[in-house]
Design an enzyme around this catalytic site. Sequence first.
Site, PDB file in Angstrom:
ATOM      1  N   TYR A 145     -19.138 -39.056 -19.382  1.00 48.72           N
ATOM      2  CA  TYR A 145     -17.744 -38.623 -19.192  1.00 48.72           C
ATOM      3  C   TYR A 145     -17.458 -37.411 -20.056  1.00 48.72           C
ATOM      4  O   TYR A 145     -17.907 -37.327 -21.210  1.00 48.72           O
ATOM      5  CB  TYR A 145     -16.795 -39.760 -19.592  1.00 48.72           C
ATOM      6  CG  TYR A 145     -15.332 -39.365 -19.630  1.00 48.72           C
ATOM      7  CD1 TYR A 145     -14.515 -39.517 -18.519  1.00 48.72           C
ATOM      8  CD2 TYR A 145     -14.765 -38.854 -20.790  1.00 48.72           C
ATOM      9  CE1 TYR A 145     -13.173 -39.157 -18.553  1.00 48.72           C
ATOM     10  CE2 TYR A 145     -13.424 -38.486 -20.844  1.00 48.72           C
ATOM     11  CZ  TYR A 145     -12.638 -38.644 -19.720  1.00 48.72           C
ATOM     12  OH  TYR A 145     -11.312 -38.297 -19.763  1.00 48.72           O
ATOM     13  N   GLU A 199     -11.076 -32.915 -16.261  1.00 44.11           N
ATOM     14  CA  GLU A 199     -11.798 -34.171 -16.482  1.00 44.11           C
ATOM     15  C   GLU A 199     -12.908 -34.293 -15.456  1.00 44.11           C
ATOM     16  O   GLU A 199     -12.675 -34.126 -14.257  1.00 44.11           O
ATOM     17  CB  GLU A 199     -10.827 -35.349 -16.348  1.00 44.11           C
ATOM     18  CG  GLU A 199     -11.468 -36.705 -16.559  1.00 44.11           C
ATOM     19  CD  GLU A 199     -10.468 -37.834 -16.314  1.00 44.11           C
ATOM     20  OE1 GLU A 199     -10.294 -38.662 -17.212  1.00 44.11           O
ATOM     21  OE2 GLU A 199      -9.878 -37.879 -15.211  1.00 44.11           O
TER      22      GLU A 199
END
Length: 433
Positions: free
Chosen positions: A153, A241
């Site tokens: 991530y 993101e």
Amino acid sequence: MASPVAAQAGKLLRTLALRPRFLAAGSQAVQLTSRRWLNLQEYQSKKLMSDNGVRVQRFFVADTANEALEAAKRLNAKEIVLKAQILAGGRGKGVFNSGLKGGVHLTKDPNVVGQLAKQMIGYNLATKQTPKEGVKVNKVMVAEALDISRETYLAILMDRSCNGPVLVGSPQGGVDIEEVAASNPELIFKEQIDIFEGIKDSQAQRMAENLGFVGPLKSQAADQITKLYNLFLKIDATQVEVNPFVVCFDAKINFDDNAEFRQKDIFAMDDKSENEPIENEAAKYDLKYIGLDGNIASCLVSHLHFTVNGAGLAMATCDIIFLNGGKPANFLDLGGGVKEAQVYQAFKLLTADPKVEAILVNIFGGIVNCAIIANGITKACRELELKVPLVVRLEGTNVQEAQKILNNSRLPITSAIDLEDAAKKAVASVAKK
């Protein structure tokens, strides 16, 4: 105990704030970032990334089942992923009103892509984040499916506590990162970036190493991190993101609406097709409208720049109506630079809702001239021949002059001394009917 209005915070924050973000490893604190009005579909965000050197999977966008079939053939991939394009999350577990289950499908057969697209395009997809009836799917993305051995991530976002951008990463991606922060905070890594100096190669390399990349992959990952940061600055993003990272399979970009004047090409892509028609109508006049389930409409002006800007006042207004026995029908935020014409349009929108049995106007302004609001209110009441009770609470610049305008109008307007008084009077006016 939270009120039902507070329970609707997800819907309110859909317009006024983004979902909570962790920022410090081991911290349970929640950081809210003010909501940005630009909505881009997944394929649009991926194209932005691809155009700026960020690696994404090969993909095409299709408006029809035939186009989807041709796209699948052109990909010439071992495996294909077909994804319905809507703004809501939870697509994989969603259900179409065509009967098809799932808004994301994997297949090795291009013909299956065409068959699935027939059951997607033109039909509503309902997920945990959509209204009950779902959202109509107008486009699908046909992409190359890639095998990944490990999911990581990465996010870049603005953090008020750091006065600038922060790089956040975790070697445990592919899941809700908030869950990782809660259960394994030691797996959350953060790099504070000096916005004047930019990201340093040592920071990108360190983050790549913390994400578990070694050897040549470490340098490749660091390069992608640097490119993502450059994109972040170039497009005036408030958040980028990627989950999972390094090849971009799923991405989210949020933009600063104050930068629209220099990001015209990006803002021209804004997808408003999933908004409620009344929200789009309100946006034409620079108004922010959210529909709720009750019968008391609230119209407010906030020009106090707290952490969450107008969201705090909006929630407070809605909750105090509820706590006094009423139910908010909607709220409409006029914003800081309000004009008389906007006040008129606000009342026009509110009175068009058949559920509305009373209107509460809550003016809490700094540079907002309350007299402008008062003139707009009286004009709207006369021209629209207002039929429902109206309660007005004024506080701020030129409030004495505004009160005189309302008092001398001889219109059936009920004044309130504060927000609680206004809520009580609005609820009482509905009870009398």
